[in-house]
Design a protein around this motif. Structure first.
Motif, short mmCIF file in Angstrom:
data_model
loop_
_atom_site.label_atom_id
_atom_site.label_comp_id
_atom_site.label_asym_id
_atom_site.label_seq_id
_atom_site.Cartn_x
_atom_site.Cartn_y
_atom_site.Cartn_z
N HIS A 137 -75.73 -93.13 -1.18
CA HIS A 137 -74.65 -93.53 -0.26
C HIS A 137 -74.99 -94.86 0.40
O HIS A 137 -76.14 -95.30 0.35
CB HIS A 137 -74.45 -92.47 0.84
N MET A 139 -74.25 -96.99 4.25
CA MET A 139 -73.64 -97.05 5.58
C MET A 139 -73.38 -98.52 5.84
O MET A 139 -74.28 -99.36 5.73
CB MET A 139 -74.61 -96.50 6.64
N SER A 147 -69.33 -98.28 12.26
CA SER A 147 -70.05 -97.91 11.04
C SER A 147 -69.15 -97.02 10.20
O SER A 147 -68.27 -96.33 10.73
CB SER A 147 -71.35 -97.17 11.38
N ASN A 149 -69.44 -94.73 6.26
CA ASN A 149 -70.28 -94.38 5.10
C ASN A 149 -69.42 -94.24 3.85
O ASN A 149 -68.26 -93.85 3.93
CB ASN A 149 -71.01 -93.06 5.37
N MET A 201 -78.68 -95.66 1.35
CA MET A 201 -79.23 -94.41 1.89
C MET A 201 -79.51 -93.40 0.78
O MET A 201 -78.80 -93.35 -0.23
CB MET A 201 -78.24 -93.76 2.86
N ASP A 204 -76.29 -88.53 2.47
CA ASP A 204 -75.10 -88.95 3.22
C ASP A 204 -75.32 -88.79 4.72
O ASP A 204 -76.16 -87.99 5.15
CB ASP A 204 -73.89 -88.09 2.77
N ARG A 205 -74.57 -89.55 5.49
CA ARG A 205 -74.61 -89.49 6.95
C ARG A 205 -73.25 -89.97 7.40
O ARG A 205 -72.71 -90.90 6.82
CB ARG A 205 -75.69 -90.48 7.41
N PRO A 206 -72.62 -89.33 8.39
CA PRO A 206 -71.27 -89.76 8.78
C PRO A 206 -71.28 -91.03 9.62
O PRO A 206 -72.17 -91.24 10.44
CB PRO A 206 -70.76 -88.57 9.60
N GLU A 210 -66.00 -90.82 10.69
CA GLU A 210 -66.38 -89.60 9.98
C GLU A 210 -67.00 -88.58 10.95
O GLU A 210 -66.91 -87.38 10.73
CB GLU A 210 -67.35 -89.92 8.83
N GLN A 211 -67.62 -89.08 12.03
CA GLN A 211 -68.15 -88.16 13.05
C GLN A 211 -67.05 -87.62 13.95
O GLN A 211 -67.26 -86.69 14.71
CB GLN A 211 -69.15 -88.89 13.97
N ASP A 216 -64.79 -87.24 5.05
CA ASP A 216 -65.96 -87.98 4.59
C ASP A 216 -65.61 -88.82 3.36
O ASP A 216 -66.14 -89.91 3.19
CB ASP A 216 -67.11 -87.02 4.26
#
Ligand code: MTE
Ligand code: MO
Length: 227
Positions: A137, A139, A147, A149, A201, A204-206, A210-211, A216
């Protein structure tokens, strides 16, 4: 081998790595969007389900429009790669330049059709940085603190560009100039304005939205808006 030949070789290797996975993602090249939507632009100029074409181009962001002088502007590509990059604006313009016409679908239901973009393919930047085999992924970080992703398989599509020009004019600051990212096959929030850093990355990270409840994946052709 010339610098360009090396880049082309690295670009092809990156493409080969993601080809099988890429063919499973919803795409403008599909005969029909996956799911139940109307025929896409491959057959007829139609919009993804739930979208309305807008003549105007609305400005949507966190409300901060950072002013980044070209002399200070940097684009960093780092994280899971062999040769992290920190490009000046001059370095960025020295990369192969790509022109493409694509549509811009905002999750709030407006679409701007047929924007003519010019910039650098993410895939060319990734090929230059030498993406680690383990990377999955990215970011993307904007100068305003935003930000977002996205999976590498989406980011390496040939219409994903870091653009400095739209419809023949420098990208206006309110739309993310000097340079923003565009992701024509995903909703527009996946394209960071005032782009400053792309972090490769492993996993994955939101990102910001996405948070906060956005999907996503964010596929317009699947009406995939909220998570
Ligand atoms: N850096 C940054 N990029 C961003 C945003 C933001 O707030 N900051 N907003 C996103 C959202 S939600 C949308 S819909 C598009 C809007 O782009 P536009 O203002 O050029 O129409 O930018 C995306 N990229
Ligand atoms: Mo948005």
């Amino acid at each position: 081998m010339s610098k360009l030949d090396r880049l082309i070789e690295a670009r092809l290797a990156l493409k080969a790595r993601f080809e099988a996975e890429m063919s499973k993602t919803p795409s403008l090249a599909d005969e029909r969007p996956q799911g139940t939507g109307p025929l896409n632009r491959h057959g007829m100029p139609k919009l993804p389900i739930g979208q309305v074409a807008s003549k105007k181009w609305p400005v949507l962001d966190l409300g901060v429009h950072p002013e980044v002088p070209l002399a200070k502007w940097r684009l960093v590509i780092d994280g899971a790669c062999r040769s992290p990059l920190s490009l000046s604006y001059e370095d960025f313009l020295a990369m192969p330049q790509t022109e493409d016409t694509s549509d811009f679908h905002c999750v709030t239901t407006w679409s701007r059709m047929d924007l003519r973009w010019k910039g650098v393919r993410f895939a060319d930047l990734a090929a230059t940085a030498g993406v680690d085999e383990a990377a999955t992924h990215v970011m993307c970080h904007g100068y305003d603190g935003y930000s977002t992703n996205l999976p590498l398989v989406e980011a390496v599509k040939p219409d994903v560009l870091l653009v400095h020009t739209v419809d023949g004019q420098p990208l206006p600051r309110e739309h993310g100039g000097p340079v923003r990212m565009i992701t024509p096959q995903l909703y527009a929030w996946k394209g960071s304005k005032w782009i400053n850093r792309i972090e490769l990355m492993v996993g994955d990270r939101p990102g910001f939205w996405e948070q906060r409840g956005y999907s996503d994946t964010g596929y317009p052709w699947r009406n995939d808006r909220y998570g």
